[in-house]
Design an enzyme around this catalytic site. Structure first.
Site, PDB file in Angstrom:
ATOM      1  N   TYR B 106       0.842  -1.205   0.000  1.00 38.27           N
ATOM      2  CA  TYR B 106       0.000   0.000   0.000  1.00 38.27           C
ATOM      3  C   TYR B 106       0.870   1.245   0.000  1.00 38.27           C
ATOM      4  O   TYR B 106       1.957   1.260   0.603  1.00 38.27           O
ATOM      5  CB  TYR B 106      -0.878   0.046   1.247  1.00 38.27           C
ATOM      6  CG  TYR B 106      -2.062  -0.881   1.239  1.00 38.27           C
ATOM      7  CD1 TYR B 106      -3.285  -0.474   0.722  1.00 38.27           C
ATOM      8  CD2 TYR B 106      -1.951  -2.166   1.755  1.00 38.27           C
ATOM      9  CE1 TYR B 106      -4.374  -1.330   0.737  1.00 38.27           C
ATOM     10  CE2 TYR B 106      -3.039  -3.028   1.768  1.00 38.27           C
ATOM     11  CZ  TYR B 106      -4.249  -2.601   1.263  1.00 38.27           C
ATOM     12  OH  TYR B 106      -5.329  -3.443   1.274  1.00 38.27           O
ATOM     13  N   TYR B 145      -0.639 -10.123   0.584  1.00 40.46           N
ATOM     14  CA  TYR B 145       0.468  -9.628   1.407  1.00 40.46           C
ATOM     15  C   TYR B 145       0.362 -10.178   2.829  1.00 40.46           C
ATOM     16  O   TYR B 145      -0.720 -10.518   3.302  1.00 40.46           O
ATOM     17  CB  TYR B 145       0.499  -8.093   1.417  1.00 40.46           C
ATOM     18  CG  TYR B 145      -0.764  -7.440   1.923  1.00 40.46           C
ATOM     19  CD1 TYR B 145      -0.978  -7.221   3.278  1.00 40.46           C
ATOM     20  CD2 TYR B 145      -1.750  -7.035   1.025  1.00 40.46           C
ATOM     21  CE1 TYR B 145      -2.143  -6.620   3.735  1.00 40.46           C
ATOM     22  CE2 TYR B 145      -2.922  -6.436   1.472  1.00 40.46           C
ATOM     23  CZ  TYR B 145      -3.106  -6.234   2.826  1.00 40.46           C
ATOM     24  OH  TYR B 145      -4.268  -5.660   3.262  1.00 40.46           O
ATOM     25  N   ARG B 155      -3.117 -11.809   3.762  1.00 43.05           N
ATOM     26  CA  ARG B 155      -4.412 -11.399   3.224  1.00 43.05           C
ATOM     27  C   ARG B 155      -4.566 -11.914   1.808  1.00 43.05           C
ATOM     28  O   ARG B 155      -3.665 -11.735   0.980  1.00 43.05           O
ATOM     29  CB  ARG B 155      -4.537  -9.859   3.172  1.00 43.05           C
ATOM     30  CG  ARG B 155      -4.567  -9.080   4.462  1.00 43.05           C
ATOM     31  CD  ARG B 155      -5.696  -9.411   5.413  1.00 43.05           C
ATOM     32  NE  ARG B 155      -6.990  -9.787   4.889  1.00 43.05           N
ATOM     33  CZ  ARG B 155      -7.923  -8.934   4.459  1.00 43.05           C
ATOM     34  NH1 ARG B 155      -7.736  -7.646   4.465  1.00 43.05           N
ATOM     35  NH2 ARG B 155      -9.096  -9.370   4.031  1.00 43.05           N
ATOM     36  N   HIS B 158      -7.417  -8.412  -2.423  1.00 40.15           N
ATOM     37  CA  HIS B 158      -8.741  -7.824  -2.204  1.00 40.15           C
ATOM     38  C   HIS B 158      -8.737  -6.348  -2.568  1.00 40.15           C
ATOM     39  O   HIS B 158      -7.680  -5.711  -2.595  1.00 40.15           O
ATOM     40  CB  HIS B 158      -9.169  -7.981  -0.736  1.00 40.15           C
ATOM     41  CG  HIS B 158      -8.252  -7.287   0.217  1.00 40.15           C
ATOM     42  ND1 HIS B 158      -7.088  -7.846   0.668  1.00 40.15           N
ATOM     43  CD2 HIS B 158      -8.307  -6.056   0.790  1.00 40.15           C
ATOM     44  CE1 HIS B 158      -6.468  -7.002   1.468  1.00 40.15           C
ATOM     45  NE2 HIS B 158      -7.180  -5.900   1.563  1.00 40.15           N
ATOM     46  N   HIS B 160     -10.792  -2.846  -1.310  1.00 35.51           N
ATOM     47  CA  HIS B 160     -11.712  -2.270  -0.324  1.00 35.51           C
ATOM     48  C   HIS B 160     -12.769  -1.429  -1.044  1.00 35.51           C
ATOM     49  O   HIS B 160     -12.436  -0.671  -1.958  1.00 35.51           O
ATOM     50  CB  HIS B 160     -10.959  -1.368   0.646  1.00 35.51           C
ATOM     51  CG  HIS B 160      -9.961  -2.082   1.502  1.00 35.51           C
ATOM     52  ND1 HIS B 160     -10.255  -2.550   2.757  1.00 35.51           N
ATOM     53  CD2 HIS B 160      -8.668  -2.414   1.285  1.00 35.51           C
ATOM     54  CE1 HIS B 160      -9.184  -3.127   3.285  1.00 35.51           C
ATOM     55  NE2 HIS B 160      -8.197  -3.057   2.408  1.00 35.51           N
TER      56      HIS B 160
END
Lengths: 204, 240
Positions: B106, B145, B155, B158, B160
């Site tokens: 991110y 990640y 995770r 995905h 959000h």
């Protein structure tokens, strides 16, 4: 089971996670230039009707620590008690958005809203609710966004007749919904996720 | 007054306390929630128009990239239908999305994963549903990640999603997962949803019909927001 079939139910909620600010307040998170202004960062302009107020507060976890990765949203009526453009009683103050969003201070987590004192909104029976501001809190570790309300400390008489406050069985918890005055037009509203003073959250 | 909103199904939604997702332990309310019928305060909400959108808001491949450049990763289109529990399309719903880059990193100051940033990928986008409740955006498929929870939690890939319907009672944040990801059954966050059918509701299938040949694959992700009760006969409790 077909993939992505919600069976007529609301899609399941998932936590906003630690990086909610990338998507909801990118400028505040340091991502500049994708869009100019973060949504909900300005609720009023110079022509907005009503008394200017500031609301500050923190979202506090079960250990007493303030969250620094939360996103707090508010939704409220204008000074005349109209709730935005889709209120059937129609048009409200064109200089008031009613919607605020705060990423919180990146170090302390404290949120801040510069807004106006809302007018009262009707209840289902046609009476009036005490003036209030709807809060919605998301963060890492919160699986479904939490709804609550801020009421104003000076409205004691209206609180006695408010249909929502009247529903609260444990009367000692009502103060968790009432902001504290910090001087003229400045209020503090801390939201506690757990503990003795856990804020009353709503199933609405 | 119009009927209020259908109550949230707390058996279908994740509970607040899900200990395998450790952060929920100190952030989950422990007392009973206060239930009451929605009022105008929850049945209204901010209204967003298409005029708020810039031309690249729904194009994460380009909206942070230098001129002539594009984000690295598998190019995908994500599209779907936003409807309420009564099956009606929700027009003018604002959808905000955010995600990791193709390496699972991110763009955030608190992010410490060793995978590199992509200088041409910001990771945020937004769009507004059309008059029928349909939406689409373009992005790159995010990577999986690792995250600090259990000793070795990853995770699944995905995206959000944040959604505004017309009412604040409909406000929703969720995550979209990808068909066939082997990390899906291992994830403590997706595992916060107990009902296997509800987990399935968040998994988007590959949609070859919308795939653009020689350009981008497509995934379809439909989202259901809360609906209003449908009876014309509304009960009014004494004193309310």
């Amino acid at each position: 089971m077909d993939l992505n079939d919600t069976n007529g139910q609301e899609s399941p909620s998932q936590t906003a996670g630690p990086y909610v600010h990338i998507g909801c307040t990118p400028n505040a998170s340091g991502i500049k230039g994708v869009w100019a202004q973060d949504l909900g960062s300005a609720m009023v302009d110079k022509d907005t009707s009503g008394d200017r107020i500031t609301i500050r507060g923190s979202v506090i976890d079960g250990t007493g620590a303030a969250l620094t990765d939360t996103l707090v949203e508010i939704w409220q009526a204008d000074a005349g008690g109209i709730c935005g453009a889709n209120d059937p009683r129609g048009p409200g103050d064109p200089h008031f958005s009613g919607f605020g969003r705060s990423a919180g201070d990146m170090e302390t987590g404290e949120f801040r809203f510069d807004t106006i004192r809302p007018g009262p909104v009707p209840s289902r029976d046609g009476g009036l609710q005490a003036p209030h501001i709807t809060f919605w809190i998301v963060a890492r570790g919160i699986n479904t966004g939490l709804h609550t309300r801020l009421y104003f400390p000076e409205d004691t008489a209206a609180h006695a007749n408010d249909p929502i406050l009247s529903r609260i069985e444990h009367r000692s918890r009502i103060p968790t919904l009432i902001a504290k005055s910090e001087g003229a037009g400045v209020y503090r509203f801390d939201i506690r996720l757990q503990g003795e003073d856990e804020t009353i959250f709503f199933d609405i | 007054m119009k009927p209020g909103f259908i109550a949230r199904n707390r058996d279908w939604q994740p509970p607040a306390l899900t200990p395998r997702y450790k952060t929920s332990i100190t952030r989950s309310p422990q007392r009973a929630l206060l239930s009451f019928p929605t009022t105008l305060s929850e049945e209204t909400g901010p209204v967003f128009g298409h005029d708020m959108l810039g031309p690249l808001d729904n194009d994460l491949i380009h909206n942070f990239a230098a001129d002539g450049a594009s984000a690295i990763g598998p190019r995908i289109i994500v599209h779907g239908h936003v409807r309420d529990q009564n099956g009606r399309g929700v027009p003018n719903a604002l959808i905000e999305v955010w995600q990791a880059n193709a390496g699972g990193r991110y763009r955030h100051r608190k992010e410490g994963y060793i995978a590199p940033l992509d200088p041409n990928f910001g990771g945020c986008g937004r769009t507004v549903t059309d008059e029928n409740g349909r939406y689409e955006f373009r992005t790159i498929q995010p990577g999986a990640y690792p995250w600090p929870n259990g000793p070795n939690d990853w995770r699944p890939a995905h995206i959000h999603f944040s959604l505004f319907g017309g009412a604040f009672a409909q406000r929703l944040i969720t995550q979209m997962y990808f068909q066939g990801d082997p990390l899906i059954p291992l994830c403590p966050i997706l595992g916060s949803v107990g009902d296997p059918a509800a987990v399935n509701a968040l998994v988007a299938p590959l949609d070859m019909a919308m795939t653009v040949p020689m350009d981008a694959r497509a995934y379809r992700f439909d989202i259901t927001l809360r609906g209003r009760r449908q009876t014309a006969f509304e009960n009014r409790q004494e004193g309310l």
